[in-house]
Each structure stands twice: as structure tokens, then as C-alpha cells.
Design a protein around this motif. Structure first.
Motif, PDB file in Angstrom:
ATOM      1  N   ASN A  86       0.852  -1.184   0.000  1.00  0.00           N
ATOM      2  CA  ASN A  86       0.000   0.000   0.000  1.00  0.00           C
ATOM      3  C   ASN A  86       0.890   1.235   0.000  1.00  0.00           C
ATOM      4  O   ASN A  86       1.239   1.762   1.040  1.00  0.00           O
ATOM      5  CB  ASN A  86      -0.913   0.004   1.233  1.00  0.00           C
ATOM      6  N   ARG A  87       1.254   1.689  -1.201  1.00  0.00           N
ATOM      7  CA  ARG A  87       2.232   2.768  -1.352  1.00  0.00           C
ATOM      8  C   ARG A  87       1.604   4.133  -1.601  1.00  0.00           C
ATOM      9  O   ARG A  87       2.297   5.118  -1.725  1.00  0.00           O
ATOM     10  CB  ARG A  87       3.151   2.472  -2.533  1.00  0.00           C
ATOM     11  N   ARG A  88       0.279   4.185  -1.727  1.00  0.00           N
ATOM     12  CA  ARG A  88      -0.372   5.431  -2.101  1.00  0.00           C
ATOM     13  C   ARG A  88      -1.272   5.942  -0.984  1.00  0.00           C
ATOM     14  O   ARG A  88      -2.003   5.175  -0.373  1.00  0.00           O
ATOM     15  CB  ARG A  88      -1.219   5.225  -3.354  1.00  0.00           C
ATOM     16  N   LEU A  89      -1.227   7.264  -0.793  1.00  0.00           N
ATOM     17  CA  LEU A  89      -2.092   7.939   0.170  1.00  0.00           C
ATOM     18  C   LEU A  89      -2.682   9.152  -0.525  1.00  0.00           C
ATOM     19  O   LEU A  89      -1.947   9.921  -1.155  1.00  0.00           O
ATOM     20  CB  LEU A  89      -1.287   8.395   1.393  1.00  0.00           C
ATOM     21  N   VAL A  90      -3.991   9.308  -0.448  1.00  0.00           N
ATOM     22  CA  VAL A  90      -4.638  10.507  -0.957  1.00  0.00           C
ATOM     23  C   VAL A  90      -5.108  11.316   0.239  1.00  0.00           C
ATOM     24  O   VAL A  90      -5.866  10.812   1.076  1.00  0.00           O
ATOM     25  CB  VAL A  90      -5.819  10.172  -1.891  1.00  0.00           C
ATOM     26  N   LEU A  91      -4.635  12.533   0.306  1.00  0.00           N
ATOM     27  CA  LEU A  91      -5.015  13.436   1.375  1.00  0.00           C
ATOM     28  C   LEU A  91      -6.123  14.340   0.835  1.00  0.00           C
ATOM     29  O   LEU A  91      -5.962  14.969  -0.213  1.00  0.00           O
ATOM     30  CB  LEU A  91      -3.817  14.273   1.809  1.00  0.00           C
ATOM     31  N   ILE A  92      -7.251  14.370   1.545  1.00  0.00           N
ATOM     32  CA  ILE A  92      -8.320  15.295   1.190  1.00  0.00           C
ATOM     33  C   ILE A  92      -8.041  16.574   1.964  1.00  0.00           C
ATOM     34  O   ILE A  92      -8.158  16.608   3.189  1.00  0.00           O
ATOM     35  CB  ILE A  92      -9.708  14.734   1.546  1.00  0.00           C
ATOM     36  N   SER A  93      -7.632  17.586   1.254  1.00  0.00           N
ATOM     37  CA  SER A  93      -7.294  18.870   1.860  1.00  0.00           C
ATOM     38  C   SER A  93      -8.571  19.713   1.941  1.00  0.00           C
ATOM     39  O   SER A  93      -9.224  19.952   0.927  1.00  0.00           O
ATOM     40  CB  SER A  93      -6.233  19.564   1.006  1.00  0.00           C
ATOM     41  N   VAL A  94      -8.912  20.125   3.141  1.00  0.00           N
ATOM     42  CA  VAL A  94     -10.141  20.879   3.386  1.00  0.00           C
ATOM     43  C   VAL A  94      -9.801  22.337   3.656  1.00  0.00           C
ATOM     44  O   VAL A  94      -8.971  22.633   4.515  1.00  0.00           O
ATOM     45  CB  VAL A  94     -10.912  20.299   4.601  1.00  0.00           C
TER      46      VAL A  94
END
Length: 158
Positions: A86-94
Motif C-alpha cells: 500500500n504505497r499510495r495515500l490521498v489526502l483530502i485537503s479541506v
């Protein structure tokens, strides 16, 4: 929208912490702003694991309503820990919501939620360190220059 279970899922979170990267040894992290269409394709290919606190439920609902991502809304926090699989992270920037010491508040009014806007940032961890990649690239460049010099050499008689 159901995403596949692949064993290589992409983590999605509202916050970033050092512990998320503790499952990866020496490597290089790339960061890029991505579109919703890109995310839909990424999630369809790899699957997705949402790492969000229960109090962030309404934020996830807003993201799903606004962008049609179909993210599952977890009842409990699933900790994101990047690994070899699991090499990917998506950050939801608020943006547009009040914060305390940089952190989102546990709750907001519906009017405050309507002020929220979102961006999506993908982090990807490569298993090879940047310095190693630069060294390899320099060697390949040198080898190519030597090959070109050899093939285009001229003799003294010419």
C-alpha cells in the motif's frame, strides 16, 4: 460505487502524520495535486481504504455528494500505514473550515460545512531513494554519452 479489494489499496485521509510512513523503509515520496477523474480511475484499479475519524463522517458525505467518489464511511478509524503493498495515500485537503492548532474541529454547523472546499493530493512512496535514482541516472547519461562519442568518432585521416 464499490471499489475492488486488491491488496494494494490506496489510503484516503483528511490528515497526514509521520506514523503513516513508518511501514516503508528508505524511499522517495512524491506529492501531486490530482483530479477527481484521476482518483476514480486510481480507486477502481487499486481499491481504497478510508482512514477517517467518526466525527469526519459529514466531511466524507460532502466529498461523496460533491464529487461522486463513493467512498465508504467507516464507523471506526482505520489507521493508515503505508507499506510495500500500500504505497499510495490521498489526502483530502479541506479549506474554509475553522481549525484549532491546525486540526479540524470535532463538529461544525451545516452552514460551516457549506463553506468547505476540497482538493486532493496524492502521495506515493517509491521503494528506491532519490539519491540512488539520481546516481543511476547520471551513470546512464555518462554511458550514453560514451556510446555516442564512440559511434560518432572520426579518424585523423578524415
Amino acid at each position: 460505487m464499490g471499489y475492488p479489494k486488491t491488496g494494494n489499496e490506496v489510503y484516503v485521509s483528511f490528515s497526514l502524520s509521520n506514523t503513516m510512513f513508518s511501514g516503508i523503509g528508505k524511499g522517495t515520496i512524491t506529492r501531486e495535486l490530482v483530479s477527481v477523474d484521476y482518483l476514480k480511475d486510481l480507486f477502481q484499479k487499486y481499491g481504497v481504504i478510508v482512514s477517517a475519524k467518526p466525527e469526519q463522517r459529514r466531511l466524507l458525505e460532502l466529498v461523496n455528494e460533491a464529487y461522486g467518489l463513493g467512498l465508504e464511511i467507516p464507523d471506526t478509524l482505520k489507521l493508515a500505514r503505508l507499506s510495500e503493498k500500500n504505497r499510495r495515500l490521498v489526502l483530502i485537503s479541506v479549506q474554509g473550515l475553522k481549525r484549532v492548532n491546525g486540526s479540524l474541529l470535532p463538529s461544525y454547523s451545516e452552514e460551516e460545512f457549506q463553506e468547505a472546499t476540497f482538493e486532493f493530493v496524492k502521495y506515493y512512496v517509491q521503494s528506491r531513494h532519490y539519491d540512488d535514482l539520481v546516481a543511476e541516472n547520471n551513470k546512464l547519461k555518462s554511458d550514453l554519452e560514451s556510446e555516442i562519442a564512440w559511434r560518432t568518432r572520426t579518424t585523423a585521416d578524415e
